[in-house]
Write a protein that holds these residues in place. Structure first.
Motif, PDB file in Angstrom:
ATOM      1  N   LEU A  43       0.881  -1.177   0.000  1.00 51.61           N
ATOM      2  CA  LEU A  43       0.000   0.000   0.000  1.00 51.61           C
ATOM      3  C   LEU A  43       0.913   1.220   0.000  1.00 51.61           C
ATOM      4  O   LEU A  43       1.723   1.394   0.909  1.00 51.61           O
ATOM      5  CB  LEU A  43      -0.876   0.005   1.259  1.00 51.61           C
ATOM      6  N   ILE A  44       0.786   2.019  -1.037  1.00 52.07           N
ATOM      7  CA  ILE A  44       1.664   3.194  -1.140  1.00 52.07           C
ATOM      8  C   ILE A  44       0.776   4.437  -1.169  1.00 52.07           C
ATOM      9  O   ILE A  44      -0.330   4.423  -1.734  1.00 52.07           O
ATOM     10  CB  ILE A  44       2.568   3.096  -2.382  1.00 52.07           C
ATOM     11  N   SER A  45       1.263   5.504  -0.531  1.00 48.62           N
ATOM     12  CA  SER A  45       0.420   6.700  -0.416  1.00 48.62           C
ATOM     13  C   SER A  45       1.260   7.930  -0.187  1.00 48.62           C
ATOM     14  O   SER A  45       2.436   7.840   0.184  1.00 48.62           O
ATOM     15  CB  SER A  45      -0.533   6.538   0.782  1.00 48.62           C
ATOM     16  N   THR A  46       0.629   9.073  -0.399  1.00 41.41           N
ATOM     17  CA  THR A  46       1.183  10.308   0.136  1.00 41.41           C
ATOM     18  C   THR A  46       0.622  10.419   1.566  1.00 41.41           C
ATOM     19  O   THR A  46      -0.544  10.066   1.788  1.00 41.41           O
ATOM     20  CB  THR A  46       0.724  11.511  -0.706  1.00 41.41           C
ATOM     21  N   PRO A  47       1.436  10.882   2.519  1.00 40.60           N
ATOM     22  CA  PRO A  47       0.942  10.966   3.898  1.00 40.60           C
ATOM     23  C   PRO A  47      -0.342  11.790   3.997  1.00 40.60           C
ATOM     24  O   PRO A  47      -0.545  12.738   3.245  1.00 40.60           O
ATOM     25  CB  PRO A  47       2.094  11.667   4.637  1.00 40.60           C
ATOM     26  N   PRO A 103       5.096 -15.001   7.028  1.00 36.79           N
ATOM     27  CA  PRO A 103       4.507 -15.910   6.048  1.00 36.79           C
ATOM     28  C   PRO A 103       3.950 -15.151   4.844  1.00 36.79           C
ATOM     29  O   PRO A 103       3.681 -13.952   4.933  1.00 36.79           O
ATOM     30  CB  PRO A 103       3.372 -16.584   6.837  1.00 36.79           C
ATOM     31  N   SER A 104       3.753 -15.847   3.748  1.00 34.71           N
ATOM     32  CA  SER A 104       3.308 -15.191   2.518  1.00 34.71           C
ATOM     33  C   SER A 104       1.920 -14.583   2.637  1.00 34.71           C
ATOM     34  O   SER A 104       1.208 -14.856   3.586  1.00 34.71           O
ATOM     35  CB  SER A 104       3.353 -16.162   1.350  1.00 34.71           C
ATOM     36  N   LEU A 105       1.603 -13.787   1.638  1.00 31.62           N
ATOM     37  CA  LEU A 105       0.490 -12.849   1.635  1.00 31.62           C
ATOM     38  C   LEU A 105       0.777 -11.730   2.637  1.00 31.62           C
ATOM     39  O   LEU A 105      -0.058 -11.354   3.448  1.00 31.62           O
ATOM     40  CB  LEU A 105      -0.857 -13.517   1.941  1.00 31.62           C
ATOM     41  N   ARG A 106       2.018 -11.245   2.535  1.00 32.17           N
ATOM     42  CA  ARG A 106       2.423 -10.137   3.403  1.00 32.17           C
ATOM     43  C   ARG A 106       1.823  -8.829   2.872  1.00 32.17           C
ATOM     44  O   ARG A 106       1.652  -8.665   1.663  1.00 32.17           O
ATOM     45  CB  ARG A 106       3.951 -10.007   3.413  1.00 32.17           C
ATOM     46  N   ILE A 107       1.516  -7.940   3.790  1.00 32.56           N
ATOM     47  CA  ILE A 107       1.032  -6.608   3.399  1.00 32.56           C
ATOM     48  C   ILE A 107       1.943  -5.579   4.056  1.00 32.56           C
ATOM     49  O   ILE A 107       2.152  -5.624   5.281  1.00 32.56           O
ATOM     50  CB  ILE A 107      -0.415  -6.336   3.879  1.00 32.56           C
ATOM     51  N   PHE A 108       2.491  -4.674   3.253  1.00 28.70           N
ATOM     52  CA  PHE A 108       3.318  -3.593   3.795  1.00 28.70           C
ATOM     53  C   PHE A 108       2.814  -2.269   3.248  1.00 28.70           C
ATOM     54  O   PHE A 108       2.088  -2.236   2.248  1.00 28.70           O
ATOM     55  CB  PHE A 108       4.779  -3.751   3.362  1.00 28.70           C
ATOM     56  N   ALA A 109       3.237  -1.204   3.892  1.00 29.16           N
ATOM     57  CA  ALA A 109       2.917   0.133   3.377  1.00 29.16           C
ATOM     58  C   ALA A 109       4.199   0.948   3.291  1.00 29.16           C
ATOM     59  O   ALA A 109       5.173   0.666   4.004  1.00 29.16           O
ATOM     60  CB  ALA A 109       1.921   0.828   4.301  1.00 29.16           C
ATOM     61  N   THR A 110       4.183   1.924   2.412  1.00 34.35           N
ATOM     62  CA  THR A 110       5.311   2.846   2.326  1.00 34.35           C
ATOM     63  C   THR A 110       4.863   4.136   1.651  1.00 34.35           C
ATOM     64  O   THR A 110       3.834   4.168   0.971  1.00 34.35           O
ATOM     65  CB  THR A 110       6.505   2.227   1.547  1.00 34.35           C
ATOM     66  N   HIS A 111       5.660   5.196   1.857  1.00 36.91           N
ATOM     67  CA  HIS A 111       5.409   6.461   1.148  1.00 36.91           C
ATOM     68  C   HIS A 111       6.469   6.671   0.055  1.00 36.91           C
ATOM     69  O   HIS A 111       6.580   7.764  -0.495  1.00 36.91           O
ATOM     70  CB  HIS A 111       5.473   7.646   2.115  1.00 36.91           C
ATOM     71  N   THR A 112       7.258   5.651  -0.241  1.00 39.74           N
ATOM     72  CA  THR A 112       8.336   5.803  -1.228  1.00 39.74           C
ATOM     73  C   THR A 112       7.773   6.176  -2.608  1.00 39.74           C
ATOM     74  O   THR A 112       6.831   5.542  -3.082  1.00 39.74           O
ATOM     75  CB  THR A 112       9.117   4.468  -1.352  1.00 39.74           C
ATOM     76  N   PRO A 113       8.346   7.210  -3.246  1.00 34.72           N
ATOM     77  CA  PRO A 113       7.862   7.603  -4.581  1.00 34.72           C
ATOM     78  C   PRO A 113       8.133   6.517  -5.626  1.00 34.72           C
ATOM     79  O   PRO A 113       9.051   5.713  -5.472  1.00 34.72           O
ATOM     80  CB  PRO A 113       8.683   8.858  -4.906  1.00 34.72           C
ATOM     81  N   ILE A 128       0.452  -3.434  -6.104  1.00 36.45           N
ATOM     82  CA  ILE A 128       0.577  -2.119  -5.466  1.00 36.45           C
ATOM     83  C   ILE A 128      -0.789  -1.444  -5.447  1.00 36.45           C
ATOM     84  O   ILE A 128      -1.459  -1.351  -6.477  1.00 36.45           O
ATOM     85  CB  ILE A 128       1.583  -1.237  -6.241  1.00 36.45           C
ATOM     86  N   VAL A 129      -1.189  -1.003  -4.265  1.00 36.76           N
ATOM     87  CA  VAL A 129      -2.397  -0.172  -4.144  1.00 36.76           C
ATOM     88  C   VAL A 129      -1.904   1.224  -3.787  1.00 36.76           C
ATOM     89  O   VAL A 129      -1.150   1.388  -2.824  1.00 36.76           O
ATOM     90  CB  VAL A 129      -3.335  -0.695  -3.034  1.00 36.76           C
ATOM     91  N   TYR A 130      -2.306   2.209  -4.572  1.00 38.99           N
ATOM     92  CA  TYR A 130      -1.852   3.580  -4.309  1.00 38.99           C
ATOM     93  C   TYR A 130      -3.053   4.454  -3.985  1.00 38.99           C
ATOM     94  O   TYR A 130      -4.021   4.507  -4.745  1.00 38.99           O
ATOM     95  CB  TYR A 130      -1.134   4.143  -5.541  1.00 38.99           C
ATOM     96  N   VAL A 131      -2.985   5.148  -2.859  1.00 36.57           N
ATOM     97  CA  VAL A 131      -4.073   6.063  -2.504  1.00 36.57           C
ATOM     98  C   VAL A 131      -3.531   7.485  -2.354  1.00 36.57           C
ATOM     99  O   VAL A 131      -2.461   7.697  -1.794  1.00 36.57           O
ATOM    100  CB  VAL A 131      -4.834   5.624  -1.224  1.00 36.57           C
ATOM    101  N   CYS A 132      -4.271   8.445  -2.938  1.00 37.42           N
ATOM    102  CA  CYS A 132      -3.908   9.858  -2.774  1.00 37.42           C
ATOM    103  C   CYS A 132      -5.197  10.635  -2.502  1.00 37.42           C
ATOM    104  O   CYS A 132      -6.287  10.046  -2.462  1.00 37.42           O
ATOM    105  CB  CYS A 132      -3.199  10.393  -4.003  1.00 37.42           C
TER     106      CYS A 132
END
Ligand code: A3P
Length: 297
Positions: A43-47, A103-113, A128-132
């Motif tokens: 999950l990637i986003s702008t803060p 274990p697999s099916l890991r979910i992570f988040a980041t703000h990396t461009p 990748i899920v991106y929310v803005c």
């Protein structure tokens, strides 16, 4: 270096501004250490764009067969502890060493461009899920959020000052518009890999968007689940009103000075900027948005 929003110097790295301790460390983790798997979800986003909400929704979709509605981890665990961010794994939950062992099916988040995502991440095939969000609401949300974390020794940051920095792109993970543009373009080129959504779309059509998200994540809702109203249950569990009122999301300290879980739940509305921004501020922000992200919000 520029004086940043949280009383520390922001650093420019690969065209984006970072707060060194969390922000830059997260990008370095993503670039140098993270071993992506094809079944990972990022999950990637702008803060301040709805990260907490989407963390809860993605977690609830992907783990829905593991828990009943009364034992659900989201009832007792903050969404940021259910879905760790690259910006925080270095500081504890889970520690870096454990990330590879999850274990697999890991979910992570980041703000990396997008332009700073490593080739192994892009080549891994992970989803990748991106929310803005409308930058006018991001600015107000961020201004409040940073006020809570700002050292008491410093004078409060005025809205004028915050606006000036934000509109010049000087904010953690900014320029905001370049961040969104990177993922927007990439999602148009590769929609099966990047699910691009705005906070406003999520608010307007939560039911359909949650269903689309589940399909994208490879876990569509079955007819039986739909009959049992599983989608509605997830929406309710992850709603602003529900999450904000849970004890775990109230006055519980996080691992960043002055930050408590309740800082992630303020108003949860679209258009609160109307209560704060001057017509000139609105015009300036809309002008940049129309240039860089025409038609998006
Ligand atoms: P406001 O400050 O406008 O209220 P992030 O999670 O990326 O830091 O974004 C925080 C913003 O999302 C805050 O916006 C917060 O109130 C809102 N938010 C948090 N949980 C939410 C939820 N479950 N539904 C809708 N909005 C939520």
């Amino acid at each position: 270096q520029e004086k940043g929003w949280i009383a520390e110097n922001l650093r420019l790295y690969e065209g984006f501004w970072y707060q060194p301790m969390h922000g830059l460390a997260g990008a370095m983790f993503a670039q140098e250490h993270f071993q992506a798997r094809p079944d990972d979800v990022l999950l990637i986003s702008t803060p301040k764009s709805g990260t907490t909400w989407l963390k809860a929704i993605i977690f609830a979709i992907m783990k829905r067969t593991c828990y009943t509605s009364c034992t659900h981890p989201l009832l007792t665990t903050n969404p940021h502890d259910c879905v760790p961010s690259f910006e925080s794994v270095l500081f504890g939950k889970p520690p870096v060493a454990d990330v590879d062992n999850l274990p697999s099916l890991r979910i992570f988040a980041t703000h990396t461009p997008y332009s700073s995502l490593s080739k192994p991440i892009l080549d891994s095939g992970c989803k990748i899920v991106y929310v803005c969000r409308d930058p006018k609401d991001v600015l107000i949300s961020m201004w409040y959020f940073l006020a809570k974390m700002r050292s008491k020794e410093l004078p409060p940051l005025s809205l004028e000052e915050a606006f000036d920095l934000f509109s010049r792109g000087i904010v953690g993970f900014g320029p905001f518009w370049d961040h969104v543009q990177g993922y927007w373009k990439a999602s148009l080129e590769c929609p099966e890999r990047i699910f691009f959504i705005t906070y406003e779309e999520m608010k307007r059509g939560t039911f359909l968007k949650v269903k689309r998200l589940a399909e994208f994540l490879g876990q569509p809702f079955s007819m039986e689940e739909e009959r049992e109203r599983v989608v509605e249950e997830i929406i309710e569990l992850c709603s602003f009103g529900k999450l904000r009122n849970l004890e775990v999301n109230k006055n519980v300290p996080r691992n960043i000075p002055h930050l408590k879980n309740d800082a992630f739940f303020r108003k949860g509305e679209v258009g609160d900027w109307r209560n704060y921004l001057t017509p000139q501020m609105v015009e300036r922000l809309d002008q940049i948005t129309n240039e860089k992200l025409p038609g998006l919000f």
